[in-house]
Design a protein around this motif. Structure first.
Motif, PDB file in Angstrom:
ATOM      1  N   LEU A 385       0.866  -1.391  -0.038  1.00  0.00           N
ATOM      2  CA  LEU A 385       0.036  -0.037  -0.184  1.00  0.00           C
ATOM      3  C   LEU A 385       0.835   1.242  -0.040  1.00  0.00           C
ATOM      4  CD1 LEU A 385      -2.842  -0.872   2.751  1.00  0.00           C
ATOM      5  CD2 LEU A 385      -3.143  -0.419   0.224  1.00  0.00           C
ATOM      6  N   THR A 386       1.867   1.315   0.821  1.00  0.00           N
ATOM      7  CA  THR A 386       2.776   2.494   0.729  1.00  0.00           C
ATOM      8  C   THR A 386       3.744   2.679  -0.418  1.00  0.00           C
ATOM      9  OG1 THR A 386       3.155   2.078   3.149  1.00  0.00           O
ATOM     10  CG2 THR A 386       4.787   3.566   2.115  1.00  0.00           C
ATOM     11  N   VAL A 387       3.909   1.654  -0.938  1.00  0.00           N
ATOM     12  CA  VAL A 387       4.959   1.834  -2.230  1.00  0.00           C
ATOM     13  C   VAL A 387       3.699   2.347  -3.348  1.00  0.00           C
ATOM     14  CG1 VAL A 387       5.979   0.540  -4.185  1.00  0.00           C
ATOM     15  CG2 VAL A 387       6.416   0.014  -1.817  1.00  0.00           C
ATOM     16  N   TYR A 388       2.307   1.666  -3.479  1.00  0.00           N
ATOM     17  CA  TYR A 388       1.428   2.058  -4.321  1.00  0.00           C
ATOM     18  C   TYR A 388       1.266   3.495  -4.334  1.00  0.00           C
ATOM     19  CZ  TYR A 388      -2.773   2.073  -7.079  1.00  0.00           C
ATOM     20  OH  TYR A 388      -3.696   2.341  -8.002  1.00  0.00           O
ATOM     21  N   ALA A 389       0.990   4.111  -2.841  1.00  0.00           N
ATOM     22  CA  ALA A 389       0.650   5.251  -2.582  1.00  0.00           C
ATOM     23  C   ALA A 389       1.841   6.273  -3.065  1.00  0.00           C
ATOM     24  CB  ALA A 389       0.354   5.626  -1.165  1.00  0.00           C
ATOM     25  N   ARG A 390       3.131   5.939  -2.907  1.00  0.00           N
ATOM     26  CA  ARG A 390       4.219   6.864  -3.361  1.00  0.00           C
ATOM     27  C   ARG A 390       4.546   7.022  -4.558  1.00  0.00           C
ATOM     28  NH1 ARG A 390       3.406   6.992   1.400  1.00  0.00           N
ATOM     29  NH2 ARG A 390       1.854   8.346   0.467  1.00  0.00           N
ATOM     30  N   ALA A 391       4.295   5.894  -5.539  1.00  0.00           N
ATOM     31  CA  ALA A 391       4.364   5.603  -6.697  1.00  0.00           C
ATOM     32  C   ALA A 391       3.224   6.599  -7.500  1.00  0.00           C
ATOM     33  CB  ALA A 391       4.183   4.357  -7.199  1.00  0.00           C
ATOM     34  N   LEU A 392       2.114   6.623  -6.863  1.00  0.00           N
ATOM     35  CA  LEU A 392       1.104   7.507  -7.311  1.00  0.00           C
ATOM     36  C   LEU A 392       1.571   8.890  -7.345  1.00  0.00           C
ATOM     37  CD1 LEU A 392      -2.271   5.845  -6.268  1.00  0.00           C
ATOM     38  CD2 LEU A 392      -1.417   6.023  -8.600  1.00  0.00           C
TER      39      LEU A 392
END
Length: 465
Positions: A385-392
């Motif tokens: 979830l964290t990686v996805y949010a930062r990628a966005l």
């Protein structure tokens, strides 16, 4: 016989399984709470659907995942292991039924005259037949605990197969996304090289006219060659993804459908990912279920080892006939029968107690493995979830940069038409825009990988297999 049947019934009714009864471990309330890491692209409002790849609205991806879940070799191996565990369960369950053995032997020989009965042939067949029946009275639960353990093994093998399905579905989507994003990045890289080719040509003309130094031309040529060097790497990435996709779907590389290679745009997801909460995650993740089932099996094996401290009672009977000649087998030959219980009890209980201690240690290890699996599931999901949010967030910043570069290129084109700037400045603006687009395409590829990692961490993809 009536007394024997009455004894069997009494023993069966009074039987009790020794060893601890299994109780599923309780999950801490904090593990079932909503996730710490959330973003605008992920919502805890609902749990993920099993067929999560359908959120991309790509029929070709749906077909590839269906092919992988049907033909993937890793899934076939996992299913075969499940079938092996089921066979072991059937074998253990068979111990609840009487064991029946039928035997017979025939030998042809010649007897000395002194041993021959009056009127009997000296040479004849000697025939023995028999029927043995044995039934173990499960007075202390050795058989029932064995069945519990085998049932736990089946549940763990089934969950392992589901975990493989989760991995295969995710890897199939990842390979498809990698092939598509590599194709898109390859197109952007080729456009950059084309622009730099035009810059090199223009620089050489300006150098010939005395308007540019050889150093400036060499710098542009070096930049062009550096960007051209990116193309083979992207081509290799795309081919590798296609080959991996073929293997995942049970195909040889040349058997992959041509429309897979025809896609040149990165997978996009337009709706928030429904992630649910920790409780839904732990109920859905097959690795958590497998660890719980292995704990149940290990607990049952404590009872199996404990039962060896007590007598093992077997009720048996046999009937047979022995005599000379096949004609008298069921006639004149004498018929013998035996009926009674057999009790085995090891007085030296040191080995049995050592096996109990070993089974208890295995149970402790299984409980620790279960706790670790729960924590690992939460860690994987929170990290994804964290990686996805930062990628966005990174993609949003790159989109802003791309918009600015596009505005600058549009203004430069207008000024070039009016004669205010030369062609070299326009090519530089176009190259800057192409660089921004390349970074944006790489960010889109990272987002698609982060989405697949999140879907995999959430544990969907096996429910309808």
């Amino acid at each position: 016989m009536r007394l024997l049947l009455a004894a069997v019934s009494a023993l069966t009714l009074s039987a009790c399984a020794v060893g601890p009864n299994y109780v599923a471990p309780a999950t801490r309330p904090v593990a079932a709470a909503p996730f710490v890491s959330t973003s605008v692209a992920a919502t805890p409002a609902a749990a993920i659907d099993g067929d999560w790849w359908r959120l991309y609205n790509d029929p070709l991806l749906d077909r590839l995942v269906a092919d992988a879940l049907t033909a993937n070799t890793d899934i076939r191996v996992a299913v075969a292991r499940l079938e092996r565990a089921l066979a072991s369960l059937h074998e253990v369950r068979a111990n609840r039924t009487p064991q029946i053995n039928v035997g017979g032997s025939a030998q042809y020989g010649r007897l000395p005259g002194a041993q021959r009965a009056p009127g009997a042939d000296r040479e004849n067949w000697n025939v023995d037949t028999g029927l043995d029946v044995a039934y173990e009275v499960d007075l202390f639960g050795r058989i029932s605990r064995n069945i519990e353990a085998a049932t736990g093994d089946v549940g763990a093998a089934e969950a392992d197969a589901n975990a493989v399905r989760v991995a295969v579905a995710a890897e199939t989507a990842r390979a498809y996304a990698d092939a598509a994003s590599s194709a898109e990045r390859l197109g952007v890289a080729q456009r950059i090289v084309d622009l730099l080719d035009r810059s090199v040509t223009l620089m050489k003309k300006r150098e010939a006219a005395g308007l540019q130094t050889p150093l400036d031309t060499a710098r542009i040529a070096a930049l062009r060659d550096q960007r051209a060097a990116d193309i083979p790497s992207l081509q290799a990435q795309r081919q590798s993804a296609l080959f991996r996709l073929a293997t995942l779907t049970g195909r040889a590389p040349q058997e992959l459908p041509s429309e897979v290679a025809a896609r040149t745009t990165t997978l996009k997801l337009d709706t928030p990912i429904p992630v649910g909460d920790g409780q839904a995650l732990l109920a859905r993740r097959p690795d958590v279920h497998a660890a719980e089932r292995r704990l149940a099996a290990a607990t049952a094996r404590i009872g199996v080892a404990t039962a060896d401290l007590y007598p093992r009672i077997t009720l048996g009977g046999s009937v047979g006939s022995s005599g000379s000649g096949f004609g008298n087998l069921f006639g004149a030959n004498p018929l013998t029968w035996l009926l009674g219980p057999l009790v085995n009890w090891s007085i030296n209980q040191g080995p049995a107690r050592a096996r109990i201690a070993g089974a208890e240690a295995d149970s402790k290890a299984a409980l620790a493995t279960f706790d670790g699996t729960v924590l690992n599931a939460l860690e994987e999901t929170e990290t994804a979830l964290t990686v996805y949010a930062r990628a966005l967030e990174r993609r949003a910043a790159l989109q802003s940069a791309t918009d600015a570069a596009e505005t600058a290129a549009r203004i430069t084109r207008a000024r070039q038409r009016e004669g205010q700037v030369d062609s070299l400045e326009l090519l530089d603006a176009e190259r800057t825009l192409a660089d921004a687009q390349a970074s944006l395409a790489a960010a889109d590829a990272a987002i698609s990988r982060a989405q697949v990692d999140l879907f995999r961490a959430l544990g969907g993809g096996w429910q309808k297999a």
